[in-house]
Design an enzyme around this catalytic site. Structure first.
Site, PDB file in Angstrom:
ATOM      1  N   LYS A 276       9.017  35.590  26.662  1.00  0.00           N
ATOM      2  CA  LYS A 276       9.520  35.236  25.169  1.00  0.00           C
ATOM      3  C   LYS A 276      10.861  35.925  24.985  1.00  0.00           C
ATOM      4  O   LYS A 276      11.193  36.886  25.591  1.00  0.00           O
ATOM      5  CB  LYS A 276       8.370  35.699  24.380  1.00  0.00           C
ATOM      6  CG  LYS A 276       7.145  35.196  24.415  1.00  0.00           C
ATOM      7  CD  LYS A 276       6.250  35.824  23.234  1.00  0.00           C
ATOM      8  CE  LYS A 276       4.880  35.195  23.217  1.00  0.00           C
ATOM      9  NZ  LYS A 276       4.662  33.665  22.859  1.00  0.00           N
ATOM     10  N   ARG A 350      -4.974  29.811  26.293  1.00  0.00           N
ATOM     11  CA  ARG A 350      -5.913  28.639  26.551  1.00  0.00           C
ATOM     12  C   ARG A 350      -6.613  28.936  28.077  1.00  0.00           C
ATOM     13  O   ARG A 350      -7.742  28.599  28.258  1.00  0.00           O
ATOM     14  CB  ARG A 350      -5.337  27.390  26.799  1.00  0.00           C
ATOM     15  CG  ARG A 350      -4.238  27.204  27.816  1.00  0.00           C
ATOM     16  CD  ARG A 350      -2.981  25.957  27.616  1.00  0.00           C
ATOM     17  NE  ARG A 350      -2.430  26.291  26.360  1.00  0.00           N
ATOM     18  CZ  ARG A 350      -1.318  25.595  25.882  1.00  0.00           C
ATOM     19  NH1 ARG A 350      -1.329  24.513  26.245  1.00  0.00           N
ATOM     20  NH2 ARG A 350      -0.741  25.968  24.833  1.00  0.00           N
TER      21      ARG A 350
END
Length: 507
Positions: A276, A350
């Site tokens: 990030k 996920r």
């Protein structure tokens, strides 16, 4: 910890630091709400005119302090706004009461005893005021080393009549359980990642389970490897802190239905090798908000004695870049055997959820709900105050949305468009963990659906927006972790228990 109680002592005689009364917006200025009668009488009927002269309007979020007049034992009177005046027959809705009580508790931080003389003509209203007050009084002080004037109110008192005392006490008990468990979730979210990592998170769940009864099982990295939990292990392999899968289960001897709640628990999300950028990682300790909500909801169900079996699955890992981290292009073999090509290591939530969904499905629950701060796309689409709900079953999705609405949480139905599914096809594996960017929150939901047992109603709650509040506090919402989804899950569990007791289909 803020204490919560009811009292039948006349409001004017209550031994408190402050009496809170409600105001509302009337057609000609502020009006006093039910519960303010004793205070108004002490002002010789001139309180409304005084408030109007001082600029009080009754708008939601407004709070104005006055010295208490002779005849009132408390030192202060606090007038809080509830918004538009209610119709005489309808009363004030629960969310307006929760927010007003939250404003009062925040405004009076540092006080000893505060009496909430707000409109509490029904048990539901008492429950709303009690919960809002408890949530508004919340403060995360674990790392403060000096006395803090903003310490939580020590005691909240709700005045009630003698004939309504039993119902009020029951309502306060329910709100006390829910509020304290929601605040537990907030504490977990606010805890820095150097102290809250997969192992310490699991230890905290074990401790809470021993105190309140749910059975807790911790699956450590060795057991995860033996069981082939490739998603959780893959995400966690770049960190010095190994992952965990935690099962926490509330069982009721009279339950006939079961729910599984699955929570994303990334205790810190750097993005991994798909790192990030600066500006996107400062609050990523929050990425375990889903697991915190699931933990708190199961504990609340146990403490409330809900007649439904609720099992929570907390998929805990830390997503870090290192020489051992999973790389873009790697293929993971998930729990259950399916293979996933990792195209983006920052689409890690996920992966851990997929393993936990398959494992949860093996116990054949009547329905599954997963909760996750999953995608920035959902935050872009719905903002910071709503969470998205996706499902493989429209009727079940509507039940989840109804539970959220009744609990006072804002949710919005989102689709799972079939045309986005091909973007998850992989050149080398059964599927990829990342697909089309446009509609990325929906693509994430489609990925998770692949791991839900056929025929099992399932809902996915993407709480990326409302899980962590970076702005100024408002209502009963503090800065930092909000405890988003706890109320929805508990309400869904309670409604499921009630539906089952009535002999109706829980899906």
């Amino acid at each position: 910890m803020t204490a919560l109680t009811v009292s039948t002592i006349h409001v004017a005689s209550l031994p408190a630091d402050c009496i809170v009364i409600g105001t509302a917006k009337g057609p000609k200025g502020p009006v006093l709400t039910p519960g303010a009668e004793a205070v108004a009488a002490a002002f010789d009927g001139g309180l409304t005119d005084l408030l109007c002269a001082l600029g009080v309007t009754g708008a939601e979020g407004e709070a104005f302090k006055l010295p208490a007049p002779a005849g009132i034992k408390a030192r202060l009177v606090l007038a809080v706004g509830l918004g538009d005046a209610a119709d005489e027959n309808d009363g004030y809705d629960a969310e307006a009461l929760r927010r007003a009580a939250g404003v009062a508790a925040r405004t009076m931080s540092g006080a000893g005893t505060v009496a909430l003389a707000l409109p509490v003509g029904t048990a539901e209203a008492v429950e709303a005021v009690a919960l809002g007050g408890l949530l508004g009084a919340y403060a995360f002080t674990a790392y403060r080393t000096t006395p803090d004037a903003a310490a939580p109110v020590r005691k909240l008192v709700i005045p009630t009549s003698r004939h309504g005392r039993a119902d009020a006490e029951d309502a306060v008990r329910r709100s006390g359980v829910l509020g304290r468990e929601l605040n537990r979730a907030r504490d977990l979210v606010n805890m820095p990642a150097n102290d809250l990592h997969p192992e310490s998170f699991a230890d905290a769940v074990v401790t809470a389970g021993r105190e309140y009864g749910p059975a807790v099982e911790v699956i450590d990295e060795k057991a995860l490897a033996a069981g082939s939990f490739g998603g959780i292990l893959g995400v966690g392999q770049g960190s010095a802190r190994p992952p965990r899968l935690v099962r926490i289960a509330h069982t009721h001897p009279e339950a006939t239905v079961s729910l599984a709640f699955v929570g994303k628990g990334i205790t810190y999300d750097s993005g991994g090798i798909s790192l990030k950028p600066v500006g996107a990682n400062e609050i990523m300790k929050r990425d375990m908000s889903g697991a915190a909500a699931v933990c708190a909801a199961v504990l609340a169900a146990a403490r409330l004695g809900l007649r439904v079996n609720v099992t929570g699955w907390l998929a805990l890992a830390e997503n870090m870049p290192s020489g051992s981290a999973v790389r873009p292009g790697d293929v993971l073999r998930m729990y259950g055997g399916r293979t996933v090509e990792v195209l983006n290591t920052d689409a890690e939530g996920r992966l851990v959820l997929a393993d936990a969904l398959v494992r949860a499905g093996e116990e054949r629950p009547d329905a599954i709900v997963d909760v996750a701060t999953l995608t920035a796309a959902m935050r872009f689409g719905l903002g910071n105050h709503l969470f998205g709900v996706m499902s493989n079953d429209d009727a079940f999705r509507d039940r989840v949305l109804a539970a959220a609405g009744l609990a006072g949480e804002r949710a919005w139905p989102m689709p799972l468009p079939a045309e986005l599914r091909p973007s998850l096809n992989s050149r080398v594996a059964d599927l990829a963990n990342y697909g089309e960017r446009m509609g990325g929150g929906l693509v994430a939901g489609l990925f998770l659906r692949e791991f839900v047992p056929a025929g099992t109603p399932w809902a996915h709650l993407d709480i990326a927006g409302p899980a962590f509040h970076e702005g100024a506090p408002y209502g009963y919402t503090p800065q930092g972790g909000t405890g988003c989804a706890v109320r929805t899950l508990v309400r869904l569990a309670a409604d499921t228990a009630d539906t089952a007791a009535g002999g109706h289909d829980v899906s």
